[in-house]
Scaffold this active site. Structure first.
Site, PDB file in Angstrom:
ATOM      1  N   SER A   1      -5.343   1.467  17.608  1.00  0.00           N
ATOM      2  CA  SER A   1      -6.367   2.402  17.129  1.00  0.00           C
ATOM      3  C   SER A   1      -7.410   2.653  18.202  1.00  0.00           C
ATOM      4  O   SER A   1      -7.715   1.771  19.017  1.00  0.00           O
ATOM      5  CB  SER A   1      -7.046   1.789  15.899  1.00  0.00           C
ATOM      6  OG  SER A   1      -8.232   2.481  15.590  1.00  0.00           O
TER       7      SER A   1
ATOM      8  N   ASN B   1     -11.676   7.445   3.831  1.00  0.00           N
ATOM      9  CA  ASN B   1     -11.583   8.390   4.945  1.00  0.00           C
ATOM     10  C   ASN B   1     -11.899   9.815   4.497  1.00  0.00           C
ATOM     11  O   ASN B   1     -11.751  10.169   3.337  1.00  0.00           O
ATOM     12  CB  ASN B   1     -10.189   8.318   5.576  1.00  0.00           C
ATOM     13  CG  ASN B   1      -9.914   6.949   6.158  1.00  0.00           C
ATOM     14  OD1 ASN B   1      -9.016   6.246   5.704  1.00  0.00           O
ATOM     15  ND2 ASN B   1     -10.697   6.536   7.130  1.00  0.00           N
ATOM     16  N   LEU B   2     -12.312  10.596   5.479  1.00  0.00           N
ATOM     17  CA  LEU B   2     -12.851  11.924   5.175  1.00  0.00           C
ATOM     18  C   LEU B   2     -11.841  12.860   4.488  1.00  0.00           C
ATOM     19  O   LEU B   2     -12.137  13.412   3.434  1.00  0.00           O
ATOM     20  CB  LEU B   2     -13.368  12.565   6.476  1.00  0.00           C
ATOM     21  CG  LEU B   2     -13.951  13.960   6.326  1.00  0.00           C
ATOM     22  CD1 LEU B   2     -15.168  13.965   5.406  1.00  0.00           C
ATOM     23  CD2 LEU B   2     -14.323  14.537   7.693  1.00  0.00           C
TER      24      LEU B   2
ATOM     25  N   TYR C   1     -10.891  -5.595  10.922  1.00  0.00           N
ATOM     26  CA  TYR C   1      -9.700  -4.749  11.086  1.00  0.00           C
ATOM     27  C   TYR C   1      -9.525  -4.356  12.545  1.00  0.00           C
ATOM     28  O   TYR C   1      -8.449  -4.496  13.130  1.00  0.00           O
ATOM     29  CB  TYR C   1      -9.811  -3.493  10.205  1.00  0.00           C
ATOM     30  CG  TYR C   1      -8.861  -2.410  10.620  1.00  0.00           C
ATOM     31  CD1 TYR C   1      -7.492  -2.513  10.346  1.00  0.00           C
ATOM     32  CD2 TYR C   1      -9.304  -1.287  11.331  1.00  0.00           C
ATOM     33  CE1 TYR C   1      -6.611  -1.529  10.760  1.00  0.00           C
ATOM     34  CE2 TYR C   1      -8.425  -0.306  11.752  1.00  0.00           C
ATOM     35  CZ  TYR C   1      -7.078  -0.421  11.467  1.00  0.00           C
ATOM     36  OH  TYR C   1      -6.198   0.540  11.887  1.00  0.00           O
TER      37      TYR C   1
ATOM     38  N   LYS D   1      -6.527  -5.263  15.715  1.00  0.00           N
ATOM     39  CA  LYS D   1      -5.826  -4.345  16.635  1.00  0.00           C
ATOM     40  C   LYS D   1      -6.009  -4.802  18.077  1.00  0.00           C
ATOM     41  O   LYS D   1      -5.074  -4.818  18.868  1.00  0.00           O
ATOM     42  CB  LYS D   1      -6.365  -2.917  16.457  1.00  0.00           C
ATOM     43  CG  LYS D   1      -6.062  -2.300  15.112  1.00  0.00           C
ATOM     44  CD  LYS D   1      -4.577  -2.120  14.910  1.00  0.00           C
ATOM     45  CE  LYS D   1      -4.240  -1.674  13.510  1.00  0.00           C
ATOM     46  NZ  LYS D   1      -2.810  -1.776  13.196  1.00  0.00           N
TER      47      LYS D   1
ATOM     48  N   ASN E   1       0.837  -1.205   0.000  1.00  0.00           N
ATOM     49  CA  ASN E   1       0.000   0.000   0.000  1.00  0.00           C
ATOM     50  C   ASN E   1       0.871   1.253   0.000  1.00  0.00           C
ATOM     51  O   ASN E   1       0.528   2.265   0.621  1.00  0.00           O
ATOM     52  CB  ASN E   1      -0.932  -0.003   1.215  1.00  0.00           C
ATOM     53  CG  ASN E   1      -2.055   1.013   1.074  1.00  0.00           C
ATOM     54  OD1 ASN E   1      -2.566   1.217  -0.024  1.00  0.00           O
ATOM     55  ND2 ASN E   1      -2.436   1.675   2.156  1.00  0.00           N
TER      56      ASN E   1
END
Ligand code: NAD
Ligand code: UFG
Length: 337
Positions: free
Chosen positions: A124, A199-200, A149, A153, A35
């Site tokens: 997170s 994402n924003l 996901y 974490k 990525n």
């Protein structure tokens, strides 16, 4: 002595690489580029003026990882490498569990073989789950995650805690990130999502640059002042500096410690859109859409512990975050590629 940054070519890892070098540390990056792009390594070198050691390896490949530890005197590890797309993790959970857990377990095994005992992990805020209400405190019992996901974490936090309980020499720092946005002020490194951003902030930036026609705001009927969800957005450079403090803390302490890395101040979706527009003097067309499944209404940190124990706090403002996101996006309209 060097610090290993797994996933160091990614968004947060690359900014941390710069801050680690600025703080006088030598680093090694292992990233399989799943990525990210090798150009990031050149950009880090351009910003810092230092050459760095890079291996395009998979962290879960024990043979390759062993080579890295054999060739470099590694002092400690900051483990960013992992898959992170919430929606994708629901589609391909096995790949998410395999990659995120395997990388961590392989690292722990190789670290043990080479007596490396400082481990900083990218966790997170998602581990607080919907059972807890913000501001989130590190002492809260973890909640249930709404996607695989998030569970990786939560599980990795447990694995690392158990490993540190079993080995009195091991020092583990679990960093619970809130919402990192922004980019290095040079505009040379930044967030480069593949495909349409989830994402924003990357979505807002791509609308502003004309790559996407308009933003959909996911719901304006929440119980918040303007009806849109609130998050604790943190400048990625502040976040990166938090890692320098965390690895230095791990050098002086044993056992497991958890720190929130956030500002402690929430902003709504509309506040982000409006600040981005005003600071950069560029329109961001948007429409109001349905709520997105799985979204929490509110999420923000109690940031006291990191300030008191690590001596770290966020210093950059929402205006800085919006300006630097746009600086990166406008200088790199198609990302690194
Ligand atoms: P990113 O995708 O930009 O960086 C992760 C890097 O890890 C990528 O460069 C990728 O190529 C690499 N990678 C993935 N699997 C690998 C493997 N098996 N071997 C080697 N390299 C591998 O993501 P990011 O935003 O920089 O996030 C870094 C870490 O922080 C991740 O663990 C992520 O889950 C966590 N995190 C991110 C956020 C966020 O909002 N960005 C929030 C909380 C936690
Ligand atoms: N949003 C929109 N439109 C968009 C994208 C997002 O309105 O196109 C809204 C979301 O509904 C949310 C806010 O903007 O209210 C922030 O959304 P993000 O997707 O940017 O961030 P999240 O808080 O949903 O997710 C982040 C990380 C995840 C992590 C989660 C919980 O991206 O990795 O926080 O900690 F799991």
């Amino acid at each position: 002595m060097k610090y290993l940054l797994t996933g160091g070519a990614g968004y947060i890892g690359s900014h941390t690489a710069v801050e680690m070098i600025n703080a006088g540390h030598e680093i090694v990056i292992v990233d399989n580029l799943s990525n990210s792009d090798e150009i990031v390594i050149d950009r880090i070198e351009e910003i810092t003026g230092k050459r760095l050691v890079f291996y395009p390896f998979d962290v879960a490949n024990k043979e390759q990882l062993t080579e890295v530890f054999a060739q470099n005197q590694i002092e400690g590890v900051i483990h960013f490498a992992g898959l992170k797309a919430v929606g994708e993790s629901v589609q391909i959970p096995i790949e998410y569990y395999r990659n995120n857990l395997d990388t961590t377990l392989t690292l722990l095994e190789v670290m043990r073989e080479y007596s490396v005992n400082k481990f900083v992990f990218s966790s997170s805020a998602t581990v607080y789950g919907e059972e807890n209400k913000p501001p989130y405190l590190e002492t809260m019992k973890k909640g249930s995650c709404s996607n695989p996901y998030g569970w990786t974490k939560s599980m990795i936090e447990q694995i690392l805690t158990d490993a540190a309980n079993a080995d009195p020499e091991l020092s583990v720092v679990l960093l619970r990130y809130f919402n990192p946005i922004g980019a290095h002020e040079s505009g040379l490194i930044g967030e480069d999502p593949q495909g349409i951003p989830n994402n924003l902030m990357p979505f807002v930036s791509q609308v502003a640059v004309g790559k996407l026609p308009e933003l959909t705001v996911f719901g304006d009927d929440y119980d918040t002042p303007d009806g849109t969800c609130r998050r604790d957005y943190i400048h990625v450079v502040d976040l990166a500096v938090g890692h320098v403090k965390a690895i230095e803390y791990a050098s002086k302490n044993k056992g497991t410690e958890i720190f929130n890395l956030g500002t402690g101040v929430p902003y709504s979706v509309l506040e982000i859109v409006n600040t981005f527009r005003d600071v950069n003097n560029i329109p961001v067309p948007f429409k109001i859409g349905d709520r997105r499944e799985g979204d929490l209404q509110d999420s923000w940190a109690d940031a006291t512990k990191a300030r008191e124990i690590l001596g770290w706090e966020a210093t950059l403002t929402l205006e800085d975050m919006c300006r630097d996101s746009w600086n990166w996006q406008s200088k790199n309209p198609t990302g690194y590629r």
